[in-house]
Each structure stands twice: as structure tokens, then as C-alpha cells.
Design a protein around this motif. Structure first.
Motif, PDB file in Angstrom:
ATOM      1  N   GLN A 292      -8.092  11.344 -30.064  1.00 16.45           N
ATOM      2  CA  GLN A 292      -9.391  12.004 -30.090  1.00 16.45           C
ATOM      3  C   GLN A 292      -9.396  13.126 -29.046  1.00 16.45           C
ATOM      4  OE1 GLN A 292     -11.904  11.337 -32.336  1.00 16.45           O
ATOM      5  NE2 GLN A 292     -10.327  10.023 -33.252  1.00 16.45           N
ATOM      6  N   GLU A 303     -18.389  15.197 -36.456  1.00 18.85           N
ATOM      7  CA  GLU A 303     -17.483  14.075 -36.623  1.00 18.85           C
ATOM      8  C   GLU A 303     -16.315  14.405 -37.549  1.00 18.85           C
ATOM      9  OE1 GLU A 303     -15.822  10.424 -35.959  1.00 18.85           O
ATOM     10  OE2 GLU A 303     -17.403  11.500 -34.869  1.00 18.85           O
ATOM     11  N   ARG A 306     -13.884  16.546 -35.696  1.00 19.27           N
ATOM     12  CA  ARG A 306     -13.243  15.745 -34.656  1.00 19.27           C
ATOM     13  C   ARG A 306     -12.114  14.895 -35.252  1.00 19.27           C
ATOM     14  NH1 ARG A 306     -14.986  13.085 -29.660  1.00 19.27           N
ATOM     15  NH2 ARG A 306     -17.036  14.031 -29.885  1.00 19.27           N
ATOM     16  N   GLN A 307     -12.375  14.273 -36.388  1.00 16.50           N
ATOM     17  CA  GLN A 307     -11.362  13.423 -37.005  1.00 16.50           C
ATOM     18  C   GLN A 307     -10.173  14.239 -37.517  1.00 16.50           C
ATOM     19  OE1 GLN A 307     -11.115  10.173 -36.782  1.00 16.50           O
ATOM     20  NE2 GLN A 307     -13.017  10.281 -35.584  1.00 16.50           N
TER      21      GLN A 307
END
Length: 662
Positions: A292, A303, A306-307
């Protein structure tokens, strides 16, 4: 009566004939001698030292603009109680950001002509002060073409001279009535910024972590006089530019780790689509918990992004470890094959064995690894690596910036009895200089080691380098990045793999080399200074690399004042660790001042609210007398030129060379 000086003219005649092309007569040579003798008696120019910028371009540019508080100090000295503190703050902001501040002033000031009059006179006073330690010729070369004559007149004429009051007033009036006031103020502010610092020294690490390494280099390409001592992060990008795949992977991994893709994508046009596509396909069902990204201030991320970033981060990290293992095995002389970590894993038990000890892994999801050949790239990885390699190879701007770093830099530098380098000088346990193996088993230490490494680095970019040496030089960038005897690393290991995949934090430890253990010893520092031929009663080592933990009471001044460490955590990633936002060092004619900085908010805050970087100045060392040019390296150079010119005069006057009349 002065004694007669005798010269060995015959041995120098060829050189003197060349010199006579520039100074064709007794009068020309004599005039230059007078000029150089006068320059020797000017105050020493101000040197500015920065280290470990790590892409923090806004703070870097602001510190350049305010000269680490030097301009603010000048304003306070010049105006004292003549004007209010708020007015001095506004004046400083105008000097730092003239275009933006002018727009705000014009939108709010009801009598703009009066403001122009007052401000131009104030700026001229400041410019006169910062230019006072330079020759008229040097100042003239710093002036903008459009206003060169006008600024020169204002600098050398005072409005309080009754004979010139009307003359000066008309100049200022005409600047305003012809609509050139804004342009004049902007140019004058830029001249003040330029003359406040004579030489800028950057002790490495322009790249990584922050968003704007490419912007820093754009700024430096326009800067009047600077040098750089290469840091480990600079070397990593230089290696990537030279085509070292392991360096390319490291560059990408660090950028993804800090969610900083601006330098790669916007700065250098590196195409990350192939990596994103590969990561989504290969790690679709992997949460990539260990990967992360670390989000710094103002870098919000949804999100989904981010992933994706985490998956790209893992994909490039696995590729990096494989590429590194290939080089470690290709160069057993580096003694780094123990860092081929995928060979140490029991994939069924999720256990990694290091030095005979077993350690649990955080996860063991490696779809691209064959346990029988763990370092082999899959066909998909091979194709991805080819595409990434090509993207770095064709980035014109990256290659221009690396060329700039090469032309302005080296592994070390010596200026005015100060030895500058980024990180360390390899030492034995007893503090003696350590011999380190380079190309073809040759071993070097100290000065010769740094020189030879510099030559090896340049051979990676030189078109006429022997292929075997060129290939080794390209590979060697990785050793400089993470090798235990590298002057840019100097630790037992780089525990990147352990931090990602092992649960036992004891494995994260990277034992520092002997330089870092012994650098507070004045005798060791003297030994290093002697080895580099640094002389003078007040000689110093200045470096960065390891952040100084000011919040824990660590002192950046070490070895009784012989060593100054000026990495205080410029990068936001270090602010919590160090408690401050970096050091800069200023060396002017009266001595050294170490400036400790608080975090910089933004240029917009500085413009709108007049905020500045809050800085604390520590007097490190003051000279017994004001240092002159004669006391510097430049002074040594000028004296040599004066001696050459005196020899030319002798040759003219004794008929060895004929004067060339106009």
C-alpha cells in the motif's frame, strides 16, 4: 627599490604567446593586473549548501529565492526601524515572488504610482547592498538587457546626493510613466535573488519521494552557478537512464511506494500503462497488503487508485528483486549473492532463511516465481521489462537532466577548504581509509576511489568507452545504490525485501559502515581531509545523506566542528522522523551559519499572506577577520593569473614578445 624579478621566459614562451592574444600590449596586461589585484580585496562571495532535496521543489525554490533567510537579514539590516515589520515582510515577499505579488498590490493599492516610487527606491538600496561585494563587471553581466543601463545608473547614483537628486527622480518617474514599472521591478527582484548567492552547492539526492525532481532540475538549468556531489538517489536515476534494468525497477518502485508518479509521467513521459496492465492481470486477486502506498501531504487517492498502485508496486518490486539477483550472480566479486532472496524461501511453508535462521513471511503469493528458477523472468515479465527499458531510453528530457547532473557534478568537490560529498568515505574499523575493489579487481581508497568511481560513472555514458568497461559501468550503478562498500550507501545491506515480506523487525536492521560510526572523531575527519589534500586552519567535511534527528537532540555539527551534516529532512517523508524540514548552510565573508528550517506550506501562502519558511540560524564558526577573495580558492587562481601577466609584461619589456598595436 624593489628587487629585479627574473623569469625563465624561454620555457614559457609558447604559453606567453597564447596569453598575448588576449592581452596584446603592456597597457592591456597592466590593466588586467590592476583589475585582478583589486578583485582580491573584495569580500568573499556567499556560498549556499543544500542536501537531500528529494523532489521538494516548492521548498527548494523558495529557499533559493530567500537565500536561506539571507535576503530577509539584508532587509532588516538596511531598513531597521525605518519601516514597519509588516512592510519589511511585504518587501521580502515581493523580492521572492515579484510577478505574483505585483498583481495583488495593483488590485489593492489605491495610489499605485506612489507605491512604485517607494518600492523602486527600496529595491535599489537592497540591490546596491547585495552587489557591493562584486566587481562592476560581474554585476553588469547579471543585469537584464532591457534595464542594464538604468539599473547601473541607479546603483551608482544616490538620491541623497543633492547634485543628482533630480537626475535619479526623473529616471524613476520615467520608468513609471512609460509603463515599465512592473517589468523593471520584476527584473530588479531577480537580480537581487541572483546576487544574494554567489555559488550554490547541492550535496546530492535531487530525486525520489517528492513530486518535482524534474522541476528542481529545470530550475537549476537556469541557475547562474552551481555544482552537485552525486547522491545515491541521483545515481539510481543515472543508472536507469544508462539502461540498468535493476535501477529502472528501483526508480519505479520508489515512485509507487510514495504514490509519486509526477516526475515519471509528467516530467519524463515514462509510459506506465504496460506496468498497470500487467499488474492488474497478474495480481488481480492479491490484496498486496505490504505494498500500500505511503501518501504524503496533499496526495489524496481513492480506493480504486490505491489498490491499482499497490498492485503495480508489488509487480515492479518482484521484477526488481529478480533483476538485482541477475546482477549479483553476474558479479560475484560484489559478494552480494546472499541478497538473491527468492532463493532463500521455502514456498510451501512461507519461510525465508537468512544466515541459518528461519523467518515467517507476511505472505507468499508469487504467481510469477518458479521455485526451481526463482530469478527467471516469465515471458510476460520479459516483455514488460523491454517496454519499460525502452521508455527510459527514449525520454529526451530525462537524458538532458542526467547530462546536466554529469556536467555539473562529481562524487566529491573541494571548495575553500571544505570537502563536500554526499554520504561517506569507506573506512576500516580503526578509521583508516578502506581499499575498495572496482573494475577488474583494482583497489582504491579515499581520494583515488572517489575519482575512479566518477570516471567509471562517466564511462557508462561515453560513446568511445570500451564495451566491456561500458557494460560493467552500467551494472555498477546498482552496486553504488546498495553495495556495502559503496561511498553512497555504506551499510551492511539494503533490507528492502525484509521490510516487505518478513514479520521479524530485527531483520530490517541495516548496520551502518565505519564512517558513520567514527565520523564524530576529529582525528578520523583530519585523516580524511589530509587524504584529499584539503588544507587551511578552518577546514571541514560537509555532507548529507543521513537525516539529523533534531527532535531527539542530535547535533548536525560533529567532530568538534570539523564535520557538518546538513540533511535535516527536506523531504516531507522525513519530517516526523527529524522534527524539522531540513538544514541549509550559508558561508559568507564573516563565517558559517547553519539554518534550520520548519516545513514550508506553499508558494501561494507566501504570496497571499507573506509567510516565509520559519528558520533558526545557528552561528557555526565566525572568521576573525572578514574573508576576502584573496582568502579563497578563487584568490589562489587569480594570483596565478597575476603572476602569468607579470611574466608577460617582462617578456614585452625585454623584447621576447612584440606588442600588437591597434
Amino acid at each position: 627599490m624593489k628587487p629585479t624579478v627574473h623569469y625563465d621566459i624561454n620555457s614559457d614562451l609558447r604559453y606567453l604567446n597564447l596569453l598575448s592574444q588576449s592581452f596584446p600590449s603592456v597597457a592591456a596586461a597592466s590593466t588586467e593586473i590592476i583589475n585582478l589585484e583589486a578583485i582580491l580585496n573584495l569580500p568573499k562571495g556567499t556560498e549556499h549548501f543544500l542536501a537531500d532535496l528529494h523532489g521538494e521543489y516548492q521548498a527548494f525554490r523558495h529557499i533559493l529565492k530567500n537565500a536561506s533567510g539571507n535576503i530577509k537579514r539584508k532587509v532588516n539590516e538596511l531598513f531597521g526601524s525605518e519601516i514597519r515589520e509588516s512592510e519589511k515582510k511585504e518587501l521580502c515577499t515581493l523580492i521572492y515572488y515579484p510577478e505574483e505579488k505585483l498583481e495583488l498590490v495593483k488590485a489593492s493599492d489605491e495610489d499605485i504610482d506612489d507605491w512604485y516610487h517607494i518600492t523602486i527606491h527600496q529595491l535599489v538600496r537592497i540591490c546596491r547592498d547585495v552587489s557591493s561585494k562584486y566587481t562592476h563587471s560581474k554585476v553588469r553581466k547579471s543585469l537584464p538587457a532591457d534595464f542594464s543601463y538604468i539599473i547601473e545608473e541607479l546603483l551608482h547614483e544616490r538620491s541623497d546626493d543633492t547634485n543628482k537628486t533630480a537626475y535619479v527622480k526623473v529616471i524613476v518617474d520615467t520608468i513609471i510613466t512609460t509603463g515599465r514599472a512592473d517589468d523593471f521591478i520584476i527584473d530588479l527582484c531577480n537580480v537581487i535573488q541572483r546576487l544574494a548567492i554567489d555559488q550554490l552547492h547541492i550535496l546530492g539526492d535531487i530525486y525520489d519521494r517528492g513530486q518535482g525532481a524534474h522541476i528542481i532540475l529545470d530550475t537549476l538549468q537556469q541557475y547562474h552557478s552551481w555544482d552537485i556531489q552525486w547522491g545515491n538517489h541521483d545515481i539510481l536515476w543515472m543508472g536507469a537512464s544508462a539502461g540498468n534494468n535493476a535501477c529502472i525497477c528501483n526508480v519505479l518502485r520508489l515512485s509507487l511506494r510514495y504514490a509519486n508518479l509526477a516526475t515519471l509521467e509528467e516530467g519524463y513521459g515514462i509510459n506506465l500503462v504496460p506496468l498497470a496492465t500487467f499488474a492488474m492481470e497478474t495480481y488481480a486477486n492479491d490484496p498486496c497488503t505490504e505494498f500500500q502506498p505511503k501518501l504524503l501531504r496533499g496526495n489524496d487517492m481513492d480506493e480504486k487508485t490505491r489498490q491499482l498502485t499497490a498492485k503495480m508496486h508489488k509487480a515492479i518490486a518482484i521484477l526488481q528483486f529478480k533483476e538485482e539477483a541477475r546482477l549479483f550472480k553476474r558479479h560475484p566479486e560484489w559478494r552480494m549473492t546472499d541478497r538473491c532472496m527468492f532463493n532463500n524461501i521455502d514456498y510451501d511453508r512461507a519461510i525465508c532463511t537468512i544466515d541459518g535462521n528461519e523467518y515467517a513471511m507476511t505472505s507468499c503469493l508469487f504467481p510469477t516465481i518458479d521455485p526451481q528458477e526463482p530469478d527467471r523472468l516469465t515471458p510476460e515479465e520479459e516483455l514488460l521489462m523491454e517496454k519499460l527499458h525502452h521508455s527510459f531510453a527514449v525520454s529526451e528530457k530525462l537524458h538532458k537532466h542526467i547530462s546536466t547532473i554529469l556536467s555539473h557534478g562529481c562524487m566529491y568537490a573541494i571548495y575553500n577548504s571544505n570537502l563536500l560529498f554526499h554520504a561517506s568515505i569507506p573506512l576500516n574499523y580503526d578509521g583508516t581509509l578502506k581499499a575498495v575493489e572496482l573494475y577488474k579487481g583494482e583497489r582504491y581508497s579515499g581520494l583515488e576511489l572517489m575519482q575512479r568511481i566518477g570516471m567509471l560513472i562517466r564511462s557508462a555514458f561515453a560513446s568511445d568507452t570500451d564495451k566491456e568497461e561500458h557494460d560493467y559501468a552500467v551494472d555498477y550503478f546498482l552496486y553504488l545504490w546498495c553495495g556495502s562498500d559503496s561511498p553512497l550507501f555504506d551499510k551492511s545491506k539494503m533490507a528492502t525485501f525484509e521490510r516487505y515480506f518478513l514479520t521479524d523487525r530485527e531483520t530490517y536492521k541495516e548496520e551502518k559502515g565505519n564512517y558513520f560510526k567514527l565520523r564524530d572523531d576529529a582525528e578520523v575527519c583530519d585523516r580524511i581531509l589530509d587524504a584529499f589534500g584539503v588544507s587551511g586552519s578552518n577546514r571541514h567535511i560537509i555532507n548529507g545523506h543521513v537525516p539529523v534527528h533534531a527532535s531527539k537532540g542530535e547535533n548536525p555539527i560533529k567532530a568538534g566542528g570539523k564535520l557538518m551534516v546538513i540533511d535535516g529532512g527536506f523531504s516531507e517523508a522525513y519530517h516526523k522522523e527529524t522534527g524539522i524540514a531540513g538544514y541549509t548552510l550559508v558561508y559568507h565573508s564573516r563565517g558559517f551559519q547553519l539554518v534550520q528550517h520548519e516545513p514550508f506550506t506553499s508558494a501561494q501562502d507566501a504570496i497571499n499572506r507573506g509567510t516565509d519558511i520559519k528558520s533558526t540560524t545557528q552561528i557555526v564558526e565566525m572568521s576573525a577577520h572578514r574573508m576576502l577573495v584573496a582568502d579563497t580558492d578563487k584568490g589562489v587562481e587569480l594570483r596565478a593569473q597575476i603572476n602569468d601577466l607579470k611574466e608577460l609584461l617582462y617578456a614585452y619589456r625585454h623584447g621576447y614578445i612584440k606588442e600588437k598595436r591597434a
